[in-house]
Design a protein around this motif. Structure first.
Motif, mmCIF file in Angstrom:
data_model
loop_
_atom_site.group_PDB
_atom_site.id
_atom_site.type_symbol
_atom_site.label_atom_id
_atom_site.label_comp_id
_atom_site.label_asym_id
_atom_site.label_seq_id
_atom_site.Cartn_x
_atom_site.Cartn_y
_atom_site.Cartn_z
ATOM 1 N N LEU A 49 7.399 10.547 9.100
ATOM 2 C CA LEU A 49 5.986 10.544 9.060
ATOM 3 C C LEU A 49 5.101 10.767 7.735
ATOM 4 N N THR A 50 6.249 11.536 6.844
ATOM 5 C CA THR A 50 5.639 11.574 5.582
ATOM 6 C C THR A 50 6.326 10.713 4.614
ATOM 7 N N VAL A 51 7.779 10.436 4.971
ATOM 8 C CA VAL A 51 8.437 9.724 3.813
ATOM 9 C C VAL A 51 7.996 8.223 3.647
ATOM 10 N N LYS A 52 7.481 7.750 4.911
ATOM 11 C CA LYS A 52 7.088 6.394 4.993
ATOM 12 C C LYS A 52 5.495 6.363 4.566
ATOM 13 N N VAL A 53 4.949 7.346 4.488
ATOM 14 C CA VAL A 53 3.421 7.163 3.991
ATOM 15 C C VAL A 53 3.697 7.195 2.402
ATOM 16 N N SER A 54 4.616 8.052 1.839
ATOM 17 C CA SER A 54 4.784 7.894 0.320
ATOM 18 C C SER A 54 5.418 6.599 0.014
ATOM 19 N N GLY A 55 6.023 6.043 0.796
ATOM 20 C CA GLY A 55 6.635 4.513 0.356
ATOM 21 C C GLY A 55 5.370 3.702 0.437
ATOM 22 N N ALA A 56 4.678 3.749 1.519
ATOM 23 C CA ALA A 56 3.597 2.879 1.549
ATOM 24 C C ALA A 56 2.699 2.949 0.176
ATOM 25 N N GLU A 57 2.370 4.208 -0.124
ATOM 26 C CA GLU A 57 1.524 4.391 -1.096
ATOM 27 C C GLU A 57 1.941 4.116 -2.507
ATOM 28 N N ALA A 58 3.211 4.145 -2.873
ATOM 29 C CA ALA A 58 3.839 3.783 -3.920
ATOM 30 C C ALA A 58 4.112 2.259 -4.188
ATOM 31 N N GLY A 59 4.434 1.601 -3.045
ATOM 32 C CA GLY A 59 4.547 0.015 -2.905
ATOM 33 C C GLY A 59 3.283 -0.379 -2.889
ATOM 34 N N ASP A 60 2.080 0.049 -2.378
ATOM 35 C CA ASP A 60 0.672 -0.455 -2.701
ATOM 36 C C ASP A 60 0.688 -1.943 -2.055
ATOM 37 N N LEU A 61 1.457 -2.669 -1.781
ATOM 38 C CA LEU A 61 1.226 -4.061 -1.498
ATOM 39 C C LEU A 61 1.061 -4.058 0.031
ATOM 40 N N TYR A 62 0.342 -4.903 0.219
ATOM 41 C CA TYR A 62 -0.083 -5.050 1.797
ATOM 42 C C TYR A 62 1.116 -5.164 2.623
ATOM 43 N N ASP A 63 2.029 -5.784 2.583
ATOM 44 C CA ASP A 63 3.291 -6.318 3.085
ATOM 45 C C ASP A 63 4.441 -5.170 3.237
ATOM 46 N N ILE A 64 4.418 -4.401 2.170
ATOM 47 C CA ILE A 64 5.062 -3.191 2.160
ATOM 48 C C ILE A 64 4.501 -1.950 3.221
ATOM 49 N N ARG A 65 3.055 -1.854 2.938
ATOM 50 C CA ARG A 65 2.218 -0.960 3.605
ATOM 51 C C ARG A 65 2.482 -1.149 4.995
ATOM 52 N N MET A 66 2.264 -2.460 5.498
ATOM 53 C CA MET A 66 2.383 -2.751 6.958
ATOM 54 C C MET A 66 3.683 -2.574 7.571
ATOM 55 N N GLU A 67 4.891 -2.814 6.786
ATOM 56 C CA GLU A 67 6.124 -2.512 7.070
ATOM 57 C C GLU A 67 6.395 -1.127 7.321
ATOM 58 N N SER A 68 5.770 -0.301 6.427
ATOM 59 C CA SER A 68 5.753 1.235 6.683
ATOM 60 C C SER A 68 5.104 1.682 7.778
ATOM 61 N N ALA A 69 4.046 1.146 7.920
ATOM 62 C CA ALA A 69 3.185 1.591 8.909
ATOM 63 C C ALA A 69 3.783 1.280 10.243
#
Length: 140
Positions: A49-69
């Protein structure tokens, strides 16, 4: 520019859920193999719940953020399911599980708000076709 994830309410609630989960699973006796296995899965899901939020924020790209979500949603749902599993397999301190369930409900609301903030036009093409913005196809 991505935010520092630790400042996000979603991240902070995820950290709270991890802390609550850690304390509750400390009550599980290691001599029960089933409950002990569930204990490990709960800690892993709570950490996501925190690790993937960090990854999404670091990646910033829509596809990375959606995968993390998608992975966050899966982990949160499974954490709730693990609470039910603990009840079914005789965990004696079930009165504390409501703390995880209530925190997950708040987390879900924060999650929805967070996902709405994703910029669908800041993306790289997902050639698998799963996490492209609406209307964008891998053939393009």
């Amino acid at each position: 520019m991505p935010l520092n994830p630790e400042k996000l309410p979603l991240y902070q609630k995820g950290q709270e859920i991890f802390d609550i989960t850690s304390k509750i699973i400390d009550l599980i006796q290691d001599d029960d193999p089933i409950l002990s296995h569930i204990k490990g899965m709960m800690l892993e899901d709570a950490a996501m719940l925190t690790v993937k939020v960090s990854g999404a924020e670091a990646g910033d790209l829509y596809d990375i953020r959606m995968e993390s979500a998608a992975l966050i949603r899966k982990a949160a749902r499974e954490l709730g399911t693990h609470c039910t599993t603990l009840e079914m397999f005789g965990f004696p301190d079930t009165q504390y599980l409501v703390l995880i369930r209530e925190a997950l409900e708040v987390y879900k609301l924060l999650f929805r708000e967070w996902v709405q903030g994703f910029d669908p036009w800041n993306y790289t093409l997902d050639d698998w076709g799963l996490f492209n913005p609406p209307g964008i196809h891998p053939e393009e």
